[in-house]
Scaffold this active site. Structure first.
Site, PDB file in Angstrom:
ATOM      1  N   ASP A  14       0.830  -1.207   0.000  1.00  0.00           N
ATOM      2  CA  ASP A  14       0.000   0.000   0.000  1.00  0.00           C
ATOM      3  C   ASP A  14       0.869   1.263   0.000  1.00  0.00           C
ATOM      4  OD1 ASP A  14      -2.280   1.497   0.021  1.00  0.00           O
ATOM      5  OD2 ASP A  14      -2.822   1.083   2.103  1.00  0.00           O
ATOM      6  N   ARG A  18       0.371   7.576  -2.792  1.00  0.00           N
ATOM      7  CA  ARG A  18       0.910   8.649  -1.938  1.00  0.00           C
ATOM      8  C   ARG A  18       2.399   8.861  -2.193  1.00  0.00           C
ATOM      9  NH1 ARG A  18      -1.327   6.124   3.304  1.00  0.00           N
ATOM     10  NH2 ARG A  18      -1.781   4.485   1.804  1.00  0.00           N
ATOM     11  N   ASN A  62     -10.651  -2.784  -6.572  1.00  0.00           N
ATOM     12  CA  ASN A  62      -9.784  -1.851  -7.313  1.00  0.00           C
ATOM     13  C   ASN A  62     -10.330  -1.457  -8.692  1.00  0.00           C
ATOM     14  OD1 ASN A  62      -6.610  -3.103  -5.987  1.00  0.00           O
ATOM     15  ND2 ASN A  62      -7.876  -1.388  -5.305  1.00  0.00           N
ATOM     16  N   TRP A  63     -11.355  -2.181  -9.183  1.00  0.00           N
ATOM     17  CA  TRP A  63     -11.973  -1.798 -10.467  1.00  0.00           C
ATOM     18  C   TRP A  63     -12.606  -0.425 -10.369  1.00  0.00           C
ATOM     19  CZ3 TRP A  63     -10.535  -4.744 -14.348  1.00  0.00           C
ATOM     20  CH2 TRP A  63     -10.267  -6.095 -14.134  1.00  0.00           C
TER      21      TRP A  63
HETATM   22  C1  FPP Z   1      -1.814   0.135  -3.363  1.00  0.00           C
HETATM   23  O1  FPP Z   1      -1.358   1.463  -3.399  1.00  0.00           O
HETATM   24  C2  FPP Z   1      -1.278  -0.622  -4.498  1.00  0.00           C
HETATM   25  C3  FPP Z   1      -2.025  -1.240  -5.447  1.00  0.00           C
HETATM   26  C4  FPP Z   1      -3.497  -1.237  -5.456  1.00  0.00           C
HETATM   27  C5  FPP Z   1      -1.395  -1.943  -6.578  1.00  0.00           C
HETATM   28  C6  FPP Z   1      -0.206  -2.777  -6.265  1.00  0.00           C
HETATM   29  C7  FPP Z   1       0.499  -3.062  -7.521  1.00  0.00           C
HETATM   30  C8  FPP Z   1       1.834  -3.049  -7.700  1.00  0.00           C
HETATM   31  C9  FPP Z   1       2.811  -2.854  -6.638  1.00  0.00           C
HETATM   32  C10 FPP Z   1       2.406  -3.213  -9.063  1.00  0.00           C
HETATM   33  C11 FPP Z   1       2.215  -4.494  -9.767  1.00  0.00           C
HETATM   34  C12 FPP Z   1       2.507  -5.725  -9.018  1.00  0.00           C
HETATM   35  C13 FPP Z   1       3.035  -6.869  -9.550  1.00  0.00           C
HETATM   36  C14 FPP Z   1       3.008  -8.115  -8.755  1.00  0.00           C
HETATM   37  C15 FPP Z   1       3.664  -6.897 -10.877  1.00  0.00           C
HETATM   38  P1  FPP Z   1      -2.410   2.630  -3.592  1.00  0.00           P
HETATM   39  O2  FPP Z   1      -2.474   2.949  -5.043  1.00  0.00           O
HETATM   40  O3  FPP Z   1      -3.704   2.263  -2.965  1.00  0.00           O
HETATM   41  O4  FPP Z   1      -1.704   3.793  -2.814  1.00  0.00           O
HETATM   42  P2  FPP Z   1      -2.417   4.972  -2.010  1.00  0.00           P
HETATM   43  O5  FPP Z   1      -3.187   4.336  -0.886  1.00  0.00           O
HETATM   44  O6  FPP Z   1      -1.263   5.792  -1.525  1.00  0.00           O
HETATM   45  O7  FPP Z   1      -3.299   5.700  -2.970  1.00  0.00           O
END
Ligand code: FPP
Length: 229
Positions: A14, A18, A62-63
């Site tokens: 996560d 940010r 996440n969609w």
């Molecule tokens: C959460 O951060 C992250 C995700 C929903 C996606 C995770 C994906 C990857 C690390 C890349 C691809 C992975 C592989 C295995 C190739 P967020 O976007 O919710 O961050 P935020 O809470 O700060 O907005």
């Protein structure tokens, strides 16, 4: 003295968004940097001899993100699997996936299935990527499959477990979440009944080998009682 087992580390990656925002970058750049952290972490887990690492890459929720971000994430899965498959095969990493793959773009679902098939004989580290995964959905699907099988009650834990996405996977011993959020967010709901949790304020793109070592060190200092006195 009992040696504490650490067969499975699960990570809720996560803070990509940010991380990007704090640098004035678009969110997708945070996901790109997140892929680098995935590579570092897989290497570190292998070096530590962790038998199984699972990563929550895309949830059933996440969609709801902006279309551009969803497409960007799908592109990253495609890129990662295409460009890293050879290297992961060389390192004998077994790649597996958990989630409802039927809703993914066809070519991605096909790459995931092909990758799992190609690496299924490897006995080293298992890397499980959870894509379009939701713990509640997994349990509901398992219940449906159980009913369809004609099984009769009373239903036991083993009967239900047999219909989860990866029934043979050991339950996570340790669940790590980055970015300071203190939630499970529908991850491994059934499997996390006795997991230990480790939270760090670091954003996922900054997570490195030392952070993994810190989490593992913390885990080994805890006493797991599974409900006993
Ligand atoms: C959460 O951060 C992250 C995700 C929903 C996606 C995770 C994906 C990857 C690390 C890349 C691809 C992975 C592989 C295995 C190739 P967020 O976007 O919710 O961050 P935020 O809470 O700060 O907005």
């Amino acid at each position: 003295m009992e040696t504490k087992k650490l067969e499975h580390i699960a990570i809720i990656m996560d803070g990509n968004g940010r991380w990007a925002k704090s640098r004035g970058l678009p969110r997708i750049m945070g996901h790109h940097a997140g892929v680098k952290a995935v590579e570092r972490t897989v290497r570190a887990a292998k070096e530590l001899g962790i038998p199984c690492l699972s990563l929550y890459a895309f949830s059933t929720e996440n969609w709801k993100r902006p279309r551009g971000e969803v497409l960007g994430l799908m592109g990253l899965f495609r890129y990662y699997l295409r460009s890293k498959l050879e290297e992961l095969c060389k390192e004998e990493v077994r790649l597996r996936f958990a989630g409802d793959l039927s809703a993914l773009p066809h070519d991605i679902a096909a790459i995931l299935e092909e990758t799992a098939e190609k690496t299924k004989a490897f006995t080293g580290t298992q890397l499980v990527t959870c894509v379009n995964y939701g713990g509640r959905r997994e349990i509901l699907e398992a219940v449906d499959k159980l009913i369809a099988s004609g099984a009769e009650g009373p239903v036991t834990e083993d009967m239900l477990r047999a219909h989860l996405y990866l029934p043979d996977l050991p339950d996570p011993d340790l669940i790590i979440r980055t970015s300071g959020e203190l939630r499970l967010s529908n991850f491994w709901l059934w499997q996390s009944a006795y997991s230990e949790y480790y939270f760090t304020d670091k954003y996922w793109p900054d997570f490195d080998k030392q952070d993994l070592l810190d989490a593992v060190g913390d885990y080994y200092e805890r006493e797991r009682r599974y409900g006993k006195a």
